[in-house]
Write a protein that holds these residues in place. Structure first.
Motif, short mmCIF file in Angstrom:
data_model
loop_
_atom_site.label_atom_id
_atom_site.label_comp_id
_atom_site.label_asym_id
_atom_site.label_seq_id
_atom_site.Cartn_x
_atom_site.Cartn_y
_atom_site.Cartn_z
N SER A 13 21.33 38.91 31.80
CA SER A 13 21.20 40.19 31.45
C SER A 13 19.64 40.63 31.47
N ARG A 66 18.60 42.56 34.55
CA ARG A 66 19.29 43.88 34.94
C ARG A 66 18.28 44.97 34.59
N ARG A 81 21.07 48.45 31.26
CA ARG A 81 21.30 47.53 30.14
C ARG A 81 21.42 48.71 28.85
N LEU A 84 26.12 41.87 31.24
CA LEU A 84 25.03 42.92 31.61
C LEU A 84 24.42 42.83 29.96
N VAL A 85 25.25 42.42 28.95
CA VAL A 85 24.75 42.33 27.31
C VAL A 85 25.12 40.81 27.09
#
Length: 314
Positions: free
Chosen positions: A16, A19, A24, A102-103
């Protein structure tokens, strides 16, 4: 429940930290499940019009909508945190932020808890304590009763898990009246009986996903004919319940029941059509189960629009 082989969630994609900021931010927004929240808000604001007998305070509407988004968003984020193991194995959910990385899971957990706390304080300060208590109840019910207890254990998961979403009508009413009454209880029941025939057609479409991860949605443990019969039964109860807002409660003019009957008649036509196709042994694309799923969203939207419009004709 069937055990599933899990793979680490939240590490399937690039870390993450690497990104872009915009991606995000959109990842955190996705955690709130905005499309589901649209439906929750559609069922909240019209009830505020009914409770006010006209146009409620626009500031109050804004405060309730924002609070509702934060509340449902927090619950949804926590749901994704808990379900990230099975989300990674389902085609329908494999691109969720906690699965792709992504998270991170820690960020998702903190985000969900933060939104839940902020939404409760928001309601308590800017709306009223009753609405805050109802909002918190919806969050706790969705996370602990539905996600942690019911979802992976019983085919009745959607039936009883839907209570969390139904509480939105109480929040809309209490925001205006600071009390509860029979009118929102009827609309609560409409949504309660609406949820299974709304979600089961989608579950029929993606039952392979649920079967793969051992989640016992009704279409996984029962045949299409049984599911379709249940859809018809819940549909009839939902339509008949929707009319009790007009009689015997007398909360509406002629407009609402006319709309409710028209919408309900079309719903029942679709529900019986699905049952007929399932009974005939039709499967695959020709079963057309998603027609009822898509119509169910239109039904709820138009029915609650009628709830909002009716006070001006009463």
């Amino acid at each position: 429940m069937t055990a599933v082989e899990t793979r680490p969630a939240g590490v399937l994609g690039t870390g993450s930290a690497h990104r872009p900021l915009g991606a995000r931010v959109m990842g955190f927004v996705a955690l709130t499940k905005p499309r589901i929240i649209e439906l929750l808000l559609i069922t909240t604001v019209p009830v505020m019009f009914l409770a006010a007998g006209g146009v409620p305070s626009l500031w109050l509407v804004l405060a309730t909508v924002v609070g509702g988004y934060l509340s449902a968003g927090g619950a949804n984020a926590l749901n994704m945190y808990i379900d990230r193991d099975i989300d990674a194995l389902m085609h329908r959910t494999e691109q969720r932020p906690l699965v792709t990385g992504l998270v991170s899971p820690a960020e998702g957990l903190v985000f969900g808890i933060t939104l839940s706390v902020v939404s409760t304080v928001w309601f308590a300060v800017l709306v009223n304590p009753l609405s805050a208590a109802l909002s918190l109840t919806a969050i706790l019910y969705y996370v602990f009763v539905y996600t942690l207890w019911l979802k992976r254990r019983t085919a009745q998961n959607i039936v009883w898990g839907g209570v969390a979403g139904c509480l939105q009508v109480f929040i809309g009413w209490s925001a205006v009246r600071n009390e509860l009454a029979w009118a929102p209880f009827v609309l609560f029941l409409v949504l309660f009986f609406w949820t299974p025939p709304h979600y089961w057609p989608l579950s029929m479409k993606v039952k392979d996903d649920y079967e793969r991860v051992g989640v016992p949605m009704l279409p996984v443990v029962a045949g299409n004919q049984v599911v379709a019969r249940q859809i018809v039964l819940y549909s009839w109860v939902m339509v008949l319940t929707s009319l009790t807002l007009w009689w015997p409660l007398g909360q509406t003019s002629w407009f609402y029941p006319v709309v409710a009957v028209a919408l309900g008649a079309f719903w029942l036509k679709e529900a019986h059509g699905l049952h007929s196709r399932a009974k005939a042994g039709i499967t695959g694309a020709k079963l057309k189960e998603m027609r009822l799923f898509h119509w169910s969203i239109t039904y709820a939207t138009l029915l609650f629009v009628a709830v909002a419009v009716d006070p001006f004709l009463h």
